[in-house]
Design a protein around this motif. Structure first.
Motif, PDB file in Angstrom:
ATOM      1  N   TRP A 105      48.204  32.268  43.032  1.00 45.01           N
ATOM      2  CA  TRP A 105      47.481  33.460  42.584  1.00 45.01           C
ATOM      3  C   TRP A 105      47.124  33.373  41.112  1.00 45.01           C
ATOM      4  CZ3 TRP A 105      45.565  36.476  46.186  1.00 45.01           C
ATOM      5  CH2 TRP A 105      46.147  36.435  47.454  1.00 45.01           C
ATOM      6  N   TYR A 106      48.010  32.795  40.311  1.00 44.84           N
ATOM      7  CA  TYR A 106      47.678  32.597  38.895  1.00 44.84           C
ATOM      8  C   TYR A 106      46.456  31.682  38.770  1.00 44.84           C
ATOM      9  CZ  TYR A 106      52.428  34.363  38.049  1.00 44.84           C
ATOM     10  OH  TYR A 106      53.566  35.124  38.012  1.00 44.84           O
ATOM     11  N   ASN A 107      46.471  30.593  39.539  1.00 46.57           N
ATOM     12  CA  ASN A 107      45.359  29.648  39.502  1.00 46.57           C
ATOM     13  C   ASN A 107      44.069  30.298  40.012  1.00 46.57           C
ATOM     14  OD1 ASN A 107      44.350  26.898  39.088  1.00 46.57           O
ATOM     15  ND2 ASN A 107      44.176  26.812  41.308  1.00 46.57           N
ATOM     16  N   ALA A 108      44.198  31.122  41.046  1.00 44.11           N
ATOM     17  CA  ALA A 108      43.023  31.806  41.586  1.00 44.11           C
ATOM     18  C   ALA A 108      42.408  32.737  40.543  1.00 44.11           C
ATOM     19  CB  ALA A 108      43.411  32.589  42.839  1.00 44.11           C
ATOM     20  N   GLY A 109      43.272  33.441  39.806  1.00 43.33           N
ATOM     21  CA  GLY A 109      42.788  34.340  38.762  1.00 43.33           C
ATOM     22  C   GLY A 109      42.058  33.589  37.666  1.00 43.33           C
ATOM     23  N   ILE A 110      42.614  32.450  37.266  1.00 44.40           N
ATOM     24  CA  ILE A 110      41.979  31.631  36.232  1.00 44.40           C
ATOM     25  C   ILE A 110      40.646  31.086  36.726  1.00 44.40           C
ATOM     26  CG2 ILE A 110      42.187  29.475  34.909  1.00 44.40           C
ATOM     27  CD1 ILE A 110      45.269  29.946  34.991  1.00 44.40           C
ATOM     28  N   PHE A 111      40.642  30.565  37.954  1.00 41.67           N
ATOM     29  CA  PHE A 111      39.441  29.921  38.496  1.00 41.67           C
ATOM     30  C   PHE A 111      38.278  30.902  38.641  1.00 41.67           C
ATOM     31  CE2 PHE A 111      36.908  28.328  42.148  1.00 41.67           C
ATOM     32  CZ  PHE A 111      36.463  27.148  41.562  1.00 41.67           C
ATOM     33  N   ILE A 112      38.546  32.058  39.224  1.00 38.30           N
ATOM     34  CA  ILE A 112      37.460  33.018  39.442  1.00 38.30           C
ATOM     35  C   ILE A 112      36.901  33.532  38.121  1.00 38.30           C
ATOM     36  CG2 ILE A 112      38.964  35.068  39.623  1.00 38.30           C
ATOM     37  CD1 ILE A 112      37.092  36.102  41.795  1.00 38.30           C
ATOM     38  N   PHE A 113      37.773  33.713  37.122  1.00 38.95           N
ATOM     39  CA  PHE A 113      37.284  34.187  35.828  1.00 38.95           C
ATOM     40  C   PHE A 113      36.443  33.133  35.122  1.00 38.95           C
ATOM     41  CE2 PHE A 113      37.755  34.693  31.204  1.00 38.95           C
ATOM     42  CZ  PHE A 113      37.136  35.921  31.068  1.00 38.95           C
ATOM     43  N   PHE A 114      36.908  31.887  35.125  1.00 37.95           N
ATOM     44  CA  PHE A 114      36.190  30.846  34.401  1.00 37.95           C
ATOM     45  C   PHE A 114      34.910  30.431  35.112  1.00 37.95           C
ATOM     46  CE2 PHE A 114      39.895  30.792  31.837  1.00 37.95           C
ATOM     47  CZ  PHE A 114      39.523  30.203  30.640  1.00 37.95           C
ATOM     48  N   CYS A 115      34.863  30.573  36.436  1.00 42.81           N
ATOM     49  CA  CYS A 115      33.605  30.326  37.142  1.00 42.81           C
ATOM     50  C   CYS A 115      32.538  31.312  36.686  1.00 42.81           C
ATOM     51  CB  CYS A 115      33.813  30.461  38.653  1.00 42.81           C
ATOM     52  SG  CYS A 115      34.581  29.019  39.417  1.00 42.81           S
ATOM     53  N   THR A 116      32.918  32.572  36.556  1.00 44.93           N
ATOM     54  CA  THR A 116      31.964  33.605  36.157  1.00 44.93           C
ATOM     55  C   THR A 116      31.634  33.524  34.676  1.00 44.93           C
ATOM     56  OG1 THR A 116      32.893  35.051  37.863  1.00 44.93           O
ATOM     57  CG2 THR A 116      31.509  36.085  36.202  1.00 44.93           C
ATOM     58  N   VAL A 144      28.948  43.035  31.881  1.00 42.85           N
ATOM     59  CA  VAL A 144      29.580  43.878  32.903  1.00 42.85           C
ATOM     60  C   VAL A 144      30.209  43.013  33.988  1.00 42.85           C
ATOM     61  CG1 VAL A 144      29.134  45.525  34.761  1.00 42.85           C
ATOM     62  CG2 VAL A 144      28.159  45.916  32.501  1.00 42.85           C
ATOM     63  N   ILE A 145      29.472  42.007  34.455  1.00 46.46           N
ATOM     64  CA  ILE A 145      30.006  41.101  35.481  1.00 46.46           C
ATOM     65  C   ILE A 145      31.254  40.396  34.960  1.00 46.46           C
ATOM     66  CG2 ILE A 145      29.557  38.985  36.785  1.00 46.46           C
ATOM     67  CD1 ILE A 145      26.613  39.850  36.916  1.00 46.46           C
ATOM     68  N   ASN A 146      31.191  39.962  33.708  1.00 45.58           N
ATOM     69  CA  ASN A 146      32.327  39.263  33.092  1.00 45.58           C
ATOM     70  C   ASN A 146      33.556  40.168  33.017  1.00 45.58           C
ATOM     71  OD1 ASN A 146      32.717  36.564  32.052  1.00 45.58           O
ATOM     72  ND2 ASN A 146      33.196  37.501  30.096  1.00 45.58           N
ATOM     73  N   TYR A 147      33.350  41.427  32.643  1.00 46.71           N
ATOM     74  CA  TYR A 147      34.458  42.376  32.550  1.00 46.71           C
ATOM     75  C   TYR A 147      35.053  42.669  33.928  1.00 46.71           C
ATOM     76  CZ  TYR A 147      33.279  43.350  27.659  1.00 46.71           C
ATOM     77  OH  TYR A 147      33.042  43.246  26.307  1.00 46.71           O
ATOM     78  N   ILE A 148      34.186  42.848  34.930  1.00 48.14           N
ATOM     79  CA  ILE A 148      34.667  43.145  36.285  1.00 48.14           C
ATOM     80  C   ILE A 148      35.504  41.992  36.822  1.00 48.14           C
ATOM     81  CG2 ILE A 148      33.962  43.496  38.684  1.00 48.14           C
ATOM     82  CD1 ILE A 148      31.545  45.057  37.613  1.00 48.14           C
ATOM     83  N   VAL A 149      34.997  40.773  36.650  1.00 46.57           N
ATOM     84  CA  VAL A 149      35.741  39.603  37.122  1.00 46.57           C
ATOM     85  C   VAL A 149      37.019  39.422  36.316  1.00 46.57           C
ATOM     86  CG1 VAL A 149      35.657  37.100  37.425  1.00 46.57           C
ATOM     87  CG2 VAL A 149      33.654  38.479  37.963  1.00 46.57           C
ATOM     88  N   GLY A 150      36.982  39.768  35.021  1.00 49.86           N
ATOM     89  CA  GLY A 150      38.192  39.726  34.204  1.00 49.86           C
ATOM     90  C   GLY A 150      39.267  40.660  34.751  1.00 49.86           C
ATOM     91  N   ILE A 151      38.855  41.843  35.186  1.00 46.50           N
ATOM     92  CA  ILE A 151      39.796  42.797  35.792  1.00 46.50           C
ATOM     93  C   ILE A 151      40.356  42.239  37.090  1.00 46.50           C
ATOM     94  CG2 ILE A 151      39.966  45.067  36.887  1.00 46.50           C
ATOM     95  CD1 ILE A 151      37.871  46.042  34.832  1.00 46.50           C
ATOM     96  N   ILE A 152      39.486  41.623  37.908  1.00 49.44           N
ATOM     97  CA  ILE A 152      39.937  41.025  39.168  1.00 49.44           C
ATOM     98  C   ILE A 152      40.961  39.925  38.897  1.00 49.44           C
ATOM     99  CG2 ILE A 152      39.213  39.639  41.166  1.00 49.44           C
ATOM    100  CD1 ILE A 152      36.530  41.133  41.057  1.00 49.44           C
ATOM    101  N   SER A 153      40.712  39.108  37.878  1.00 47.30           N
ATOM    102  CA  SER A 153      41.648  38.022  37.553  1.00 47.30           C
ATOM    103  C   SER A 153      43.008  38.576  37.145  1.00 47.30           C
ATOM    104  CB  SER A 153      41.076  37.127  36.454  1.00 47.30           C
ATOM    105  OG  SER A 153      41.050  37.776  35.206  1.00 47.30           O
ATOM    106  N   MET A 154      43.012  39.689  36.400  1.00 51.10           N
ATOM    107  CA  MET A 154      44.282  40.308  36.011  1.00 51.10           C
ATOM    108  C   MET A 154      45.031  40.846  37.224  1.00 51.10           C
ATOM    109  SD  MET A 154      44.875  40.001  32.794  1.00 51.10           S
ATOM    110  CE  MET A 154      43.886  39.043  31.632  1.00 51.10           C
ATOM    111  N   ILE A 155      44.294  41.374  38.191  1.00 51.36           N
ATOM    112  CA  ILE A 155      44.908  41.854  39.434  1.00 51.36           C
ATOM    113  C   ILE A 155      45.535  40.687  40.191  1.00 51.36           C
ATOM    114  CG2 ILE A 155      44.436  42.888  41.702  1.00 51.36           C
ATOM    115  CD1 ILE A 155      42.257  44.566  40.303  1.00 51.36           C
ATOM    116  N   LEU A 156      44.854  39.555  40.210  1.00 51.99           N
ATOM    117  CA  LEU A 156      45.401  38.364  40.866  1.00 51.99           C
ATOM    118  C   LEU A 156      46.666  37.875  40.157  1.00 51.99           C
ATOM    119  CD1 LEU A 156      42.103  36.390  41.661  1.00 51.99           C
ATOM    120  CD2 LEU A 156      43.540  37.691  43.244  1.00 51.99           C
ATOM    121  N   PHE A 157      46.691  37.989  38.830  1.00 52.48           N
ATOM    122  CA  PHE A 157      47.909  37.653  38.089  1.00 52.48           C
ATOM    123  C   PHE A 157      49.061  38.559  38.526  1.00 52.48           C
ATOM    124  CE2 PHE A 157      45.449  35.974  34.137  1.00 52.48           C
ATOM    125  CZ  PHE A 157      45.183  34.800  34.819  1.00 52.48           C
TER     126      PHE A 157
END
Length: 215
Positions: free
Chosen positions: A149-160, A187-200
């Protein structure tokens, strides 16, 4: 996003004793994100330009995540490359910072390269989990592992954020005509940033479950 990062930080602080070394570096990454967000806002209010702070913090976060992947990736060749890569990225960063794009501009070149390197690390780690014989033999699902999940959070954020990093300087230079595009990317960057924190946070919850299951 600063509020979300602070909110996610609280359970990490409360459960700090449960964190293994990779999880502690995710904790440090969250702290750096809070410093990043607060410092960027403060410098923008005081001086009107915070681009140099963006560049410095991006490099700091790259080093933090490099340690995370050095601790989690098992391949010795890749681990050696991870140890060397911060020095290479530092040279690119300094060249971009002082020569190519400058201190007052968003450093898209070094930012884009850092993004790509982290994405490659994340993909290598995903593949490692899928092929891990120990996990297969013990019938352990990879989504039960906190590091997944940590890796998933990092990956999705850095892809965006790759789109943000490689295009922001160009959009910024084009002026008001592309203000809508700039806001959309942010806005997209912030939303994905929030998603990555949730995955963390999900990763942290898996840590707690594993601790209780082993106790």
């Amino acid at each position: 996003m600063l509020g979300v990062e602070c909110l996610i930080l609280i359970p990490f602080v409360v459960n700090f004793k449960l964190l293994n070394p990779p999880a502690k570096w995710i904790f440090y990454y969250i702290i750096s994100s809070i410093i990043f967000a607060a410092g960027s806002w403060l410098l923008s209010e005081l001086f009107g330009n915070n681009m140099w702070f963006f560049s410095v913090m991006y490099f700091v976060q790259f080093v933090i995540l490099s340690v995370f992947y050095w601790l989690t990736i098992k391949n010795e060749i890749v681990r050696t490359l991870i140890k060397i890569m911060p020095f290479i990225i530092l040279l690119i960063f300094l060249l971009d910072f002082f020569k190519l794009e400058g201190i007052k501009a968003f450093n898209s070149i070094s930012g884009g390269i850092r993004n790509i390197v982290i994405m490659v690390y994340a993909i290598i780690f995903f593949l490692q989990l899928l092929k891990d014989k120990d996990l297969i033999e013990k019938a352990i699902y990879i989504d039960s592992l906190p590091v997944f999940w940590y890796n998933a959070g990092i990956f999705i954020f850095f892809c965006t954020s790759l789109l943000f990093n490689i295009s922001y300087n160009i959009i910024q230079e084009s002026g008001i005509s592309n203000m809508g595009m700039t806001l959309t990317i942010l806005v997209i960057n912030y939303i994905v940033g929030i998603i990555s924190m949730i995955l963390f946070y999900i990763g942290l919850s898996k840590t707690k479950k594993l601790r209780y299951a082993n106790s």
